[in-house]
Scaffold this active site. Structure first.
Site, PDB file in Angstrom:
ATOM      1  N   ARG A   1      47.028  14.082  63.761  1.00 58.40           N
ATOM      2  CA  ARG A   1      46.922  15.038  64.863  1.00 58.40           C
ATOM      3  C   ARG A   1      46.589  14.411  66.204  1.00 58.40           C
ATOM      4  O   ARG A   1      46.720  15.066  67.237  1.00 58.40           O
ATOM      5  CB  ARG A   1      45.889  16.125  64.522  1.00 58.40           C
ATOM      6  CG  ARG A   1      44.480  15.622  64.398  1.00 58.40           C
ATOM      7  CD  ARG A   1      43.575  16.660  63.743  1.00 58.40           C
ATOM      8  NE  ARG A   1      42.786  17.418  64.685  1.00 58.40           N
ATOM      9  CZ  ARG A   1      41.792  18.232  64.350  1.00 58.40           C
ATOM     10  NH1 ARG A   1      41.477  18.404  63.081  1.00 58.40           N
ATOM     11  NH2 ARG A   1      41.111  18.875  65.242  1.00 58.40           N
TER      12      ARG A   1
ATOM     13  N   GLU B   1      41.983  24.041  54.999  1.00 59.41           N
ATOM     14  CA  GLU B   1      42.643  23.104  55.909  1.00 59.41           C
ATOM     15  C   GLU B   1      43.197  21.886  55.179  1.00 59.41           C
ATOM     16  O   GLU B   1      43.681  20.954  55.785  1.00 59.41           O
ATOM     17  CB  GLU B   1      41.703  22.703  57.043  1.00 59.41           C
ATOM     18  CG  GLU B   1      40.314  22.274  56.607  1.00 59.41           C
ATOM     19  CD  GLU B   1      39.384  21.988  57.795  1.00 59.41           C
ATOM     20  OE1 GLU B   1      39.859  21.864  58.929  1.00 59.41           O
ATOM     21  OE2 GLU B   1      38.176  21.864  57.560  1.00 59.41           O
TER      22      GLU B   1
ATOM     23  N   ASP C   1      43.983  20.721  60.957  1.00 59.40           N
ATOM     24  CA  ASP C   1      44.031  19.765  59.856  1.00 59.40           C
ATOM     25  C   ASP C   1      45.113  20.118  58.839  1.00 59.40           C
ATOM     26  O   ASP C   1      45.788  19.236  58.322  1.00 59.40           O
ATOM     27  CB  ASP C   1      42.662  19.680  59.162  1.00 59.40           C
ATOM     28  CG  ASP C   1      41.708  18.810  59.950  1.00 59.40           C
ATOM     29  OD1 ASP C   1      42.120  17.708  60.352  1.00 59.40           O
ATOM     30  OD2 ASP C   1      40.569  19.226  60.190  1.00 59.40           O
TER      31      ASP C   1
ATOM     32  N   HIS D   1      39.792  16.165  69.841  1.00 63.07           N
ATOM     33  CA  HIS D   1      38.599  16.867  70.309  1.00 63.07           C
ATOM     34  C   HIS D   1      38.385  16.772  71.813  1.00 63.07           C
ATOM     35  O   HIS D   1      37.715  17.602  72.401  1.00 63.07           O
ATOM     36  CB  HIS D   1      37.386  16.467  69.479  1.00 63.07           C
ATOM     37  CG  HIS D   1      37.467  17.143  68.151  1.00 63.07           C
ATOM     38  ND1 HIS D   1      38.143  16.583  67.098  1.00 63.07           N
ATOM     39  CD2 HIS D   1      37.082  18.373  67.752  1.00 63.07           C
ATOM     40  CE1 HIS D   1      38.130  17.435  66.087  1.00 63.07           C
ATOM     41  NE2 HIS D   1      37.488  18.527  66.455  1.00 63.07           N
TER      42      HIS D   1
ATOM     43  N   ARG E   1      30.176  26.817  61.407  1.00 58.20           N
ATOM     44  CA  ARG E   1      30.751  25.871  60.455  1.00 58.20           C
ATOM     45  C   ARG E   1      29.779  24.722  60.253  1.00 58.20           C
ATOM     46  O   ARG E   1      29.252  24.169  61.221  1.00 58.20           O
ATOM     47  CB  ARG E   1      32.073  25.318  60.981  1.00 58.20           C
ATOM     48  CG  ARG E   1      32.624  24.279  60.013  1.00 58.20           C
ATOM     49  CD  ARG E   1      33.910  23.708  60.458  1.00 58.20           C
ATOM     50  NE  ARG E   1      33.745  22.825  61.594  1.00 58.20           N
ATOM     51  CZ  ARG E   1      34.767  22.270  62.221  1.00 58.20           C
ATOM     52  NH1 ARG E   1      36.001  22.559  61.866  1.00 58.20           N
ATOM     53  NH2 ARG E   1      34.566  21.461  63.232  1.00 58.20           N
TER      54      ARG E   1
ATOM     55  N   CYS F   1      41.145  29.693  62.488  1.00 59.00           N
ATOM     56  CA  CYS F   1      40.405  29.180  63.639  1.00 59.00           C
ATOM     57  C   CYS F   1      41.015  27.897  64.201  1.00 59.00           C
ATOM     58  O   CYS F   1      40.479  27.315  65.121  1.00 59.00           O
ATOM     59  CB  CYS F   1      38.936  28.960  63.272  1.00 59.00           C
ATOM     60  SG  CYS F   1      38.724  27.778  61.944  1.00 59.00           S
TER      61      CYS F   1
HETATM   62  C1  PEP Z   1      41.059  22.849  62.100  1.00 57.99           C
HETATM   63  O1  PEP Z   1      41.184  21.829  61.449  1.00 57.99           O
HETATM   64  O2  PEP Z   1      42.001  23.652  62.324  1.00 57.99           O
HETATM   65  C2  PEP Z   1      39.764  23.202  62.693  1.00 57.99           C
HETATM   66  C3  PEP Z   1      39.587  24.352  63.296  1.00 57.99           C
HETATM   67  O3  PEP Z   1      38.761  22.286  62.630  1.00 57.99           O
HETATM   68  P1  PEP Z   1      38.635  20.960  63.543  1.00 57.99           P
HETATM   69  O4  PEP Z   1      39.656  21.087  64.647  1.00 57.99           O
HETATM   70  O5  PEP Z   1      37.251  20.932  64.041  1.00 57.99           O
HETATM   71  O6  PEP Z   1      38.947  19.869  62.570  1.00 57.99           O
HETATM   72 MG    MG Z   2      39.476  20.805  60.700  1.00 60.66          MG
END
Ligand code: PEP
Ligand code: MG
Length: 589
Positions: free
Chosen positions: A473, A439, A463, A197, A340, A510
């Site tokens: 990740r 995901e 994910d 993030h 979301r 996304c």
């Molecule tokens: C994902 O997991 O691809 C996603 C868009 O959500 P986040 O990155 O917030 O886990």
């Molecule tokens: Mg995710």
């Protein structure tokens, strides 16, 4: 200024595109060296006075930063500093320092550091998770007070006096949030992955960044010249004049390329044979909206709401959320905004909620699992989203759905929220589209079952890739295994899209893969209906979509599905993209 030190090139993970060069600023939790100094009775009052002045100075600093961050990034980002203010005003801490000073007659810095250490030790031994998390606040404030006592220089990212490139072992999302674009040209860290993030935040702030450099902080000193190439994931320390020139030219090329891309802003996102594709953007906070519109996105495909809940002591109220969601809905109207619901856990944690430490946080009490266990928090958010849907075109989606039961439970709570609003005569869009993020591999494999319960799917590849390939990740050590082009990932995506379409629902994406130019044609050929990327990736993706026919894309996707490894798929995809748009594929990659 060109350094005489030897040039060193380090390869990391590209986190946020762009090239910058400048003076390195090593940001870290450096320890101040404080010596034990005896004082006389006559000096005691003066030491107390110095202590009180340092407290006041620290308080003013924090108030100023809090105001600036709240103004620039929104009140939710400013909240972290409210917790810091509470530490400064802690009467027990102040009293303990003063009485110890009177008793032991040692320099105030030494006494304060001693008391601070004991506080931290006591807090770290507590069972209460909330109190444990206060350690970082105590640490931050304690260091500020100490710094003011000894008159050392400020090292905070929010208060940099000159333009620098920040180098750190790690940066938390809130460190990143306090960065000032004016003075932070770019950053580079030892740890972290492409979809951590912190990396996502850097993209939304449009600060070039490279993460996962492993040893960078051991190789750089503050003041060294450094180049951060966030497009290719390269950092050069103490570059030679020749390297500096090379990157300066590359930077200019990138800027003019971007300008050219921006000319596409007002053109529709449609393939050569007329298939309209929805091209949207991801946002973290309402302040990201101008960038979405500036890059020509036609909607928001993922509004991550976690940042609302971060860096604050209390929970956001329904009213507060309603205001933020409806302001985004109004700004984007008539384009859609997909909100979301709360996805805490993984590498995003919230200090005000008592989430116990977990061995495998990404596999733990996260996202929809947390929301179903805390219907009070979940319902407040659902009600806020529904109410905001009266002010624009809102969609709602749930993160981390792993099976039908969870989806039905979430939908049941949504129905309850709708009923309540009807009773209260509060307006909302009765036809609001509801979707599930796909995901988790189990959801991808049961897409046919889940499709019956929702209006759309949005594939969360960040994910989905980590879960299907068993690759954390955020762990740079295994980043080489994190392959969006892996045949397993492509097969799961194919299954999700096919089953979505069979049930007559649309399928979007996304995760960061939606903004990966190498994969665009394959995703198009697999039938993806919507791409949602960081705003800066929008023009490039639009350019690719406008340069192919669906027939061409389908043939390419079919051939990609016959390949055996991620590397093979990637080489193939790169070759195809080069045939379509030669200048899109960089030889350096
Ligand atoms: C994902 O997991 O691809 C996603 C868009 O959500 P986040 O990155 O917030 O886990
Ligand atoms: Mg995710």
């Amino acid at each position: 200024m060109i350094s005489k030190k030897k040039e060193m090139v380090l390869k990391g993970i590209p986190a946020s595109p762009g090239i910058v060069s400048g003076k390195a600023f090593l940001y870290g939790r450096e320890q101040y060296t404080i010596s034990r100094r005896n004082i006389t009775d006559a000096q005691v009052q003066n030491e107390i006075k110095r202590f009180k002045e340092a407290l006041l100075q620290t308080k003013n600093e924090i108030l100023e930063i809090k105001k600036r961050i709240s103004d620039e990034l929104g009140a939710e980002h400013g909240q972290i500093f409210s917790a810091h203010l509470l530490v400064i005003d802690d009467a027990m801490l102040i009293e303990e320092v003063i009485s110890k000073l009177k008793k032991e007659k040692l320099g105030i810095e030494y006494i304060f550091q001693d008391v601070l250490r004991r506080y931290i030790k006591v807090f770290s031994e507590m069972d209460d998770e909330y109190l444990k998390e206060r350690i970082s606040d105590i640490n931050d404030v304690g260091r500020r007070i100490l710094r003011n006592l000894i008159g050392a220089k400020e090292d905070l990212l929010s208060n940099l006096k000159e333009k620098v490139v920040v180098v750190a072992y790690d940066l938390s999302p809130s460190d990143t949030a306090t960065m000032h674009k004016k003075n932070v040209k770019g950053f580079a860290t030892d740890i972290g992955g492409r979809t951590s993030h912190t990396a996502i935040m850097a993209k939304s702030l449009e600060i070039p960044a490279v993460v996962g450099l492993e040893v960078l902080t051991k190789k750089v000193e503050s003041g060294d010249m450094i180049i951060v190439d966030g497009t290719h994931g390269i950092v050069v320390v103490n570059p030679s004049p020749k390297t500096l020139r090379k990157y300066e030219l590359e930077r200019e090329r990138l800027i003019s390329f971007e300008k050219h891309l921006m000319e596409l802003k007002n053109l529709p996102c449609v393939t050569l044979d007329g298939r309209k594709i929805e091209l949207a953007s991801n946002i973290e906070v309402p302040e990201d909206v101008p960038s979405v519109l500036a890059h020509g996105a036609e909607g928001i495909g993922l509004y991550r709401t976690e940042y609302f809940y971060m860096n604050r002591k209390d929970l956001p109220t329904e009213e507060e959320q309603f205001k933020a969601y409806s302001s985004v809905a109004k700004k984007l109207k008539p384009y859609p905004v997909t909100i979301r619901t709360l996805d805490i856990g993984g590498d995003k944690f919230l200090s005000q909620l008592e989430v116990p430490q977990q061995m495998n946080p990404f596999l733990g009490w996260r996202a929809i699992r947390f929301c179903l266990a805390r219907p009070d928090i979940f319902k407040a958010q659902l009600r806020a989203i529904l109410r905001a849907s009266a002010h624009g075109k809102l969609r709602l989606m749930y993160p981390m759905i792993s099976g039908l039961t969870e989806l039905q439970q979430a939908n049941a709570l949504l129905e309850e929220a709708k009923k309540e609003l009807k009773k209260e005569n509060l307006p909302f869009d009765e036809n609001i589209e509801v979707g599930a993020m796909i995901e988790v591999p189990s959801a991808a494999l049961t897409a046919d079952i889940l499709a019956k319960e929702v209006d759309f799917f949005s594939i969360g590849t960040n994910d989905l890739i980590q879960y299907s390939l068993a690759v954390d990740r955020v762990n740079e050590k295994i980043a080489y295994l994190y392959e969006p082009a892996h045949p397993a990932v492509l097969r799961l995506i194919k299954n999700i899209i096919e089953n979505g379409h069979k049930a007559d629902i649309w399928v979007g994406m996304c995760g960061e893969m939606a903004g990966d130019t190498i994969m665009t044609v394959i995703l198009l050929g697999l039938g993806l209906d919507e791409f949602s990327t960081s705003p800066i990736a929008v023009p490039e993706i639009k350019r690719i979509i406008r340069a192919v026919t669906m027939t061409q894309a389908k043939v390419i996707a079919e051939e990609a599905l016959t390949l055996s490894t991620g590397k093979e798929v990637e080489i193939f995809a790169r070759k195809k993209l080069k045939e379509i748009l030669p200048d899109m594929v960089d030889e350096a990659e």
